[in-house]
Design a protein around this motif. Structure first.
Motif, short mmCIF file in Angstrom:
data_model
loop_
_atom_site.label_atom_id
_atom_site.label_comp_id
_atom_site.label_asym_id
_atom_site.label_seq_id
_atom_site.Cartn_x
_atom_site.Cartn_y
_atom_site.Cartn_z
N THR A 359 0.83 -1.20 0.00
CA THR A 359 0.00 0.00 0.00
C THR A 359 0.86 1.26 0.00
N LEU A 360 1.92 1.25 0.76
CA LEU A 360 2.77 2.43 0.91
C LEU A 360 3.76 2.60 -0.23
N GLN A 361 3.68 1.77 -1.25
CA GLN A 361 4.52 1.98 -2.43
C GLN A 361 3.96 3.07 -3.33
N GLY A 362 2.81 3.64 -2.99
CA GLY A 362 2.21 4.70 -3.79
C GLY A 362 3.10 5.93 -3.85
N ALA A 363 3.03 6.65 -4.99
CA ALA A 363 3.87 7.83 -5.18
C ALA A 363 3.44 8.99 -4.29
N ASN A 364 2.16 9.05 -3.92
CA ASN A 364 1.64 10.11 -3.06
C ASN A 364 0.43 9.54 -2.31
N TYR A 365 -0.19 10.40 -1.49
CA TYR A 365 -1.28 9.87 -0.67
C TYR A 365 -2.45 9.38 -1.51
N ARG A 366 -2.79 10.15 -2.53
CA ARG A 366 -3.92 9.74 -3.39
C ARG A 366 -3.63 8.38 -4.02
N HIS A 367 -2.40 8.20 -4.47
CA HIS A 367 -2.01 6.93 -5.08
C HIS A 367 -1.98 5.82 -4.04
N THR A 368 -1.59 6.14 -2.82
CA THR A 368 -1.58 5.15 -1.74
C THR A 368 -2.98 4.63 -1.48
N VAL A 369 -3.95 5.53 -1.39
CA VAL A 369 -5.34 5.12 -1.17
C VAL A 369 -5.83 4.28 -2.34
N GLN A 370 -5.47 4.71 -3.54
CA GLN A 370 -5.88 3.98 -4.74
C GLN A 370 -5.33 2.56 -4.72
N ARG A 371 -4.06 2.41 -4.39
CA ARG A 371 -3.45 1.08 -4.32
C ARG A 371 -4.09 0.24 -3.22
N ALA A 372 -4.44 0.85 -2.11
CA ALA A 372 -5.07 0.11 -1.01
C ALA A 372 -6.41 -0.46 -1.45
N ILE A 373 -7.21 0.37 -2.09
CA ILE A 373 -8.52 -0.08 -2.57
C ILE A 373 -8.34 -1.17 -3.63
N GLN A 374 -7.43 -0.94 -4.56
CA GLN A 374 -7.21 -1.91 -5.62
C GLN A 374 -6.71 -3.24 -5.08
N ARG A 375 -5.81 -3.16 -4.11
CA ARG A 375 -5.26 -4.40 -3.54
C ARG A 375 -6.34 -5.17 -2.78
N LEU A 376 -7.20 -4.45 -2.07
CA LEU A 376 -8.26 -5.11 -1.31
C LEU A 376 -9.25 -5.79 -2.25
N ILE A 377 -9.69 -5.07 -3.28
CA ILE A 377 -10.63 -5.64 -4.25
C ILE A 377 -9.98 -6.82 -4.97
N GLY A 378 -8.77 -6.61 -5.43
CA GLY A 378 -8.08 -7.67 -6.17
C GLY A 378 -7.84 -8.91 -5.34
N ASN A 379 -7.47 -8.73 -4.07
CA ASN A 379 -7.23 -9.89 -3.21
C ASN A 379 -8.51 -10.66 -2.93
N ALA A 380 -9.61 -9.94 -2.75
CA ALA A 380 -10.89 -10.62 -2.49
C ALA A 380 -11.31 -11.47 -3.69
N LEU A 381 -11.24 -10.88 -4.88
CA LEU A 381 -11.63 -11.63 -6.08
C LEU A 381 -10.60 -12.72 -6.40
N GLY A 382 -9.32 -12.41 -6.17
CA GLY A 382 -8.28 -13.40 -6.41
C GLY A 382 -8.42 -14.60 -5.48
N ALA A 383 -8.86 -14.35 -4.25
CA ALA A 383 -9.07 -15.45 -3.31
C ALA A 383 -10.18 -16.37 -3.78
N VAL A 384 -11.23 -15.77 -4.36
CA VAL A 384 -12.33 -16.59 -4.90
C VAL A 384 -11.82 -17.47 -6.04
N LEU A 385 -11.02 -16.87 -6.93
CA LEU A 385 -10.43 -17.64 -8.02
C LEU A 385 -9.52 -18.75 -7.48
N ALA A 386 -8.75 -18.43 -6.45
CA ALA A 386 -7.86 -19.43 -5.86
C ALA A 386 -8.64 -20.58 -5.24
#
Length: 496
Positions: A359-386
Motif C-alpha cells: 500500500t505504501l509503495q504509492g507515489a503520493n497519498y492519493r495513489h496510496t489510497v488507490q493502491r489500497a482499494i485496488q489491492r483489497l478488491i483484487g485480493n478478495a476476487l483473487g481469493a475466490v479464483l484461488a
C-alpha cells in the motif's frame, strides 16, 4: 502586520481526518477501477511467462517442486525495469536477482533458527524498509520491494534446517539467472525498443498538452528528457541512424512544448499520434522519415556510465529526506500490521506485513489510497479464483500451467489497472504456496483477512504522516463529503 499561522497538533489531526475521509470517497473508489492506457505489454508479459515456465519446469524435473516457487520468484525479476535501455537493464536486473536471492536466504535463515513469529515480524518489517529504501533510491521500477519480502516470508515458512536455506537460496538464484537471460534476449534482435517506447511516451504527452494544462507541460518535458537519456544510454551501432530519427522527433516535440502555438500543436498532433503508433510496434521497418534538421540533444556516454552511471546517483539518494521518511513509514506500518494480525491469531501474519508495505509503495497519498482499494478488491476476487483452483486439487504440472498463465495475464494488465492485476497476483501467490505443500480453501480466506489488516494500517499510517504538499485529493473530497467533513477538508487545505 500579518504573521503566518503556526500549525498545531489539532490542525494536523484535522488534516489527517480529511485525508482519511478521501479513502471513503466515491472518487477514490472510481479512480481505483479506471482502466488506463498502457505501453506495449504483450512482449514483456510473454517474456515473464516464459521465464517463470522455465524455472518451474526446472524445479519439477530436478525433483524439487517444494522450492520451485522460489525459482519462479527469482524469474519474476524479468518483470522489473521494463523501460530501461539494455546496457543499464543488464546491471540493474542483476542487482534485482541478487536481492531476491539474498532476501530468500535471509528469510530461510529466520525459519531455520526457529525464531518466534513476533521476531520474524520485527525483522521482516525492518527488511521491508531496507528493500523499499534501496529500490527507491536506485530507481528500480517494477513489481516493487514486496516481491523481495514475499520471497523472504515464504522462505521463513519453508526452511527448517541449513540444507533448506541452501536449497531455497539456490532455487532463487537459478530463477534470477533465468529471468536475466530472458529479459536481455530482445537486446539481440531489437536493441532500439526501449528508445522507441520512450519517444512514443514523449510524443503522447505532447499530443495531450491541451487537456493536461500546466501539469501536462511539466510531464511532457520530463518525458522528452527521459527519452533523450534512454537514446544516449542505449546507443548501439545497429540503431545509430534510427537514433538520429528519434532525436529529430524529440526536437519537434520540444519546439512544440517550448514555443509552439495552439495552431502549431493542432497541426502536429496528428503526426505525433501517427509516429507514436509506429514507434509502439515491434517491427523495425517503421514509417519515420529522416529529418534534414540538425539533431539536438545527442550526447556521448562512456561505456562505464551506460552500465553503472546510476550507481553514484543512487548512493546520493539514500540520504534523501523523502525516501528516509518513506522507509520509516514502511517499517512502522509493516510492524503494526503484522503485529495486529498475529495478535488476532491469523495463520499468516506476514501477509498483513506485505499488504501494508504494498500500500505504501504509492507515489503520493492519493495513489496510496488507490493502491489500497485496488489491492483489497483484487485480493478478495483473487481469493475466490484461488478457492476454485484449490478445490480442483491440481497436480504439480497442471499447477505450473495455471501459474504461468496467471503470471502472464498479470503482466498484461498491471499497467492498466492494479486491481485487476491483483486478482491474478493473489491467485498466483496462493498457487505458488501450494507447490511445496497441500493447502486448502481456508488459506484464501486468510489471505483476504491479512490483506484487509495491511491496507487499513497502511492507509492510516500514510494519513498520519501525509506531507503538507500532498493535497491533490482534497478537491474532490470537498465536493462529496457531508458538510462537517467538507469543513474539515477545507480547513485542512487552508492550514499550512
Amino acid at each position: 502586520m500579518l504573521r503566518p499561522r503556526r500549525h498545531t497538533d489539532h490542525d494536523r489531526l484535522r488534516y489527517t481526518g480529511g485525508a482519511l475521509a478521501h479513502s471513503l470517497s466515491a472518487s477514490a473508489w472510481r479512480e481505483s477501477l479506471e482502466m488506463r492506457r498502457a505501453d506495449p505489454t504483450v512482449a514483456v508479459a510473454i517474456r515473464v511467462g516464459v521465464a517463470t515456465l522455465i524455472a518451474l519446469i526446472g524445479g519439477g524435473l530436478l525433483g524439487h517442486p517444494e522450492v520451485a516457487g522460489f525459482a519462479a520468484l527469482g524469474a519474476l525479476s524479468s518483470a522489473f525495469l521494463r523501460y530501461e535501455p539494455f546496457p543499464r537493464l543488464a546491471t540493474k536486473l542483476a542487482g534485482v536477482g541478487l536481492g531476491v536471492t539474498a532476501f530468500t536466504a535471509f528469510g530461510a535463515v529466520l525459519g531455520a533458527v526457529g525464531l518466534t513469529i513476533w521476531l520474524q515480524i520485527l525483522l521482516l518489517s525492518i527488511a521491508a524498509g531496507v528493500s523499499f529504501w534501496l529500490l527507491t533510491a536506485f530507481r528500480i521500477t517494477g513489481p516493487g520491494p514486496v516481491v523481495l519480502i514475499f520471497a523472504a516470508a515464504g522462505a521463513a515458512g519453508f526452511a527448517d534446517s541449513a540444507a533448506d536455506v541452501r536449497l531455497a537460496a539456490a532455487a532463487a538464484a537459478s530463477g534470477s539467472v533465468i529471468g536475466w537471460i530472458v529479459a536481455m534476449l530482445p537486446a539481440l534482435s531489437h536493441p532500439q525498443s526501449p528508445a522507441r517506447v520512450a519517444v512514443a511516451r514523449a510524443l503522447a504527452s505532447v499530443a495531450a498538452l491541451e487537456s493536461q494544462g500546466s501539469a501536462g507541460v511539466t510531464t511532457a518535458r520530463q518525458n522528452i528528457t527521459r527519452a533523450r537519456e534512454v537514446i544516449a544510454l542505449g546507443g548501439d551501432r545497429r540503431m545509430r541512424s534510427h537514433g538520429h530519427e528519434l532525436l529529430a522527433l524529440l526536437d519537434a516535440a520540444e519546439k512544440t512544448v517550448d514555443g509552439g502555438s495552439h495552431d502549431t500543436l493542432s497541426e502536429r498532433r496528428a503526426d505525433f499520434h501517427r509516429f507514436e503508433a509506429e514507434l509502439r510496434k515491434v517491427r523495425r521497418d517503421i514509417d519515420i522519415p529522416r529529418s534534414g534538421t540538425s539533431v539536438q540533444g545527442a550526447r556521448r556516454v562512456s561505456r562505464t556510465d551506460k552500465f553503472f552511471g546510476f550507481f553514484g546517483e543512487g548512493v546520493q539518494r539514500l540520504s534523501d529526506r523523502v525516501i528516509v521518511i518513506g522507509v520509516a513509514r514502511v517499517v512502522v506500518a509493516s510492524l503494526l500490521a503484522g503485529g495486529i494480525a498475529a495478535a488476532l491469531g491469523m495463520a499468516h501474519p506476514l501477509w498483513a506485513t506485505m499488504g501494508a508495505m504494498a500500500t505504501l509503495q504509492g507515489a503520493n497519498y492519493r495513489h496510496t489510497v488507490q493502491r489500497a482499494i485496488q489491492r483489497l478488491i483484487g485480493n478478495a476476487l483473487g481469493a475466490v479464483l484461488a478457492v476454485v483452483l484449490l478445490v480442483l486439487d491440481l497436480g504439480y504440472w497442471p499447477l505450473v500451467v495455471v501459474i504461468v498463465v496467471l503470471q502472464t495475464v498479470t503482466e498484461m494488465v498491471v499497467t492498466r489497472n492494479y486491481a485487476l492485476a491483483s486478482v491474478f497476483v493473489t491467485a498466483m501467490a496462493l498457487m505458488l504456496t501450494g507447490l511445496g505443500s497441500s493447502i486448502g480453501p481456508d488459506v484464501a480466506a486468510g489471505r483476504v483477512g491479512d490483506t484487509l489488516i495491511g491496507v487499513v494500517v497502511g492507509v492510516i499510517v500514510a494519513a498520519l504522516t501525509i506531507q503538507r504538499g500532498d493535497r491533490a485529493h482534497l478537491t474532490e473530497v470537498t465536493r462529496e463529503l457531508p458538510r462537517s467533513s467538507r469543513e474539515c477538508a477545507t480547513e485542512c487545505a487552508r492550514v499550512s
